[in-house]
Design a protein around this motif. Sequence first.
Motif, short mmCIF file in Angstrom:
data_model
loop_
_atom_site.label_atom_id
_atom_site.label_comp_id
_atom_site.label_asym_id
_atom_site.label_seq_id
_atom_site.Cartn_x
_atom_site.Cartn_y
_atom_site.Cartn_z
N THR A 213 0.83 -1.20 0.00
CA THR A 213 0.00 0.00 0.00
C THR A 213 0.86 1.26 0.00
O THR A 213 2.04 1.22 0.39
CB THR A 213 -0.92 -0.01 1.23
OG1 THR A 213 -1.84 1.08 1.14
CG2 THR A 213 -0.11 0.14 2.51
N LYS A 239 -8.36 1.38 -1.33
CA LYS A 239 -7.18 0.54 -1.54
C LYS A 239 -6.19 1.27 -2.43
O LYS A 239 -6.58 1.97 -3.37
CB LYS A 239 -7.58 -0.79 -2.20
CG LYS A 239 -8.52 -1.64 -1.35
CD LYS A 239 -8.90 -2.92 -2.07
CE LYS A 239 -9.86 -3.76 -1.23
NZ LYS A 239 -10.26 -5.00 -1.93
N ARG A 241 -2.07 0.97 -4.29
CA ARG A 241 -0.86 0.21 -4.58
C ARG A 241 0.06 1.11 -5.40
O ARG A 241 -0.40 2.07 -6.03
CB ARG A 241 -1.16 -1.09 -5.36
CG ARG A 241 -1.69 -0.88 -6.77
CD ARG A 241 -1.94 -2.22 -7.46
NE ARG A 241 -2.41 -2.06 -8.83
CZ ARG A 241 -1.60 -1.95 -9.87
NH1 ARG A 241 -0.29 -1.99 -9.71
NH2 ARG A 241 -2.09 -1.80 -11.09
#
Length: 294
Positions: A213, A239, A241
């Motif tokens: 993350t 979320k 990334r």
Amino acid sequence: MAGQKNTRLNISAGLASVAVAATLVALKLWALGLTSSLSVAASLADNALDLMMSLGGLLAILYAARPADEDHAFGHTSVEDLAALAQSVFIAVSGTVIAWAATARLLGLMESRIAAQGQGIAVMGLSVLLTLMLVLWQRRVARRTGSRVVAADSLHYLSDLLPTLGAIGALWASQRFGLAHVDSVVALASAAILLVGSMRIGKGAWDALMDRTADPDLVEAIAAIARDWPGVRGFHDLKTRMAGSRVFVHIHIELDGDQSLRDAHAIGAGLRRKIILTYPQCEVIVHKDVAGES
């Protein structure tokens, strides 16, 4: 527009890195021939790797700038992490070789003789100036664009400064007091700095390749934007990334289910624009759910 500007900045940093590395290799190769100093040799080996990795980094930046296509729907920015990981491996190898040579000299397994110290000091002083100018530009670009390749390159060149300054001190000690072993001690310290730096670079690249993350501060800042956005009654499944200099953001927002599709779309699109304007390195996907039914 912001993405194109960031790409141009990254390319300028890559070109500057290649030019400086090539210049430093030529200067230190000449200095090594004059002085036979191991600390200069260590610095030369490091800069030779710099040149190779800077060329690889520049190619990675150019490749990462390619737009998304059918085979790479999320773009090509992960190549930056691959390049940074390769850098960390080469830096570690360089540090290990330097440490071995320095230890061999300290144990008397290799001859330790230094000459032409004054000329060597002049060359290393010029190297410090060129390296400082490059690091300042790279750090500015990395802050603006978030490029891992530029940041890794900057860290490597910054780590070069202490060994180069150490080499100047070692040459001076040899010239003034005849202390040739100082050269090997400085080279050994330089190797330790390289090994520590390689671990830091490698960890950052590995984390990105493993879809770790994004920075918690960035995630919280995005959450704060969503929390306060007009029309958003709540959100979930935020979320993130990382891939190279890009941060991919997915978020589900909860909206009034009785409003029109046009109004719901406007809320989601506005939130997406706000996040991107605030953090240009982000790619944002907003999912819309009915409040109380998600």
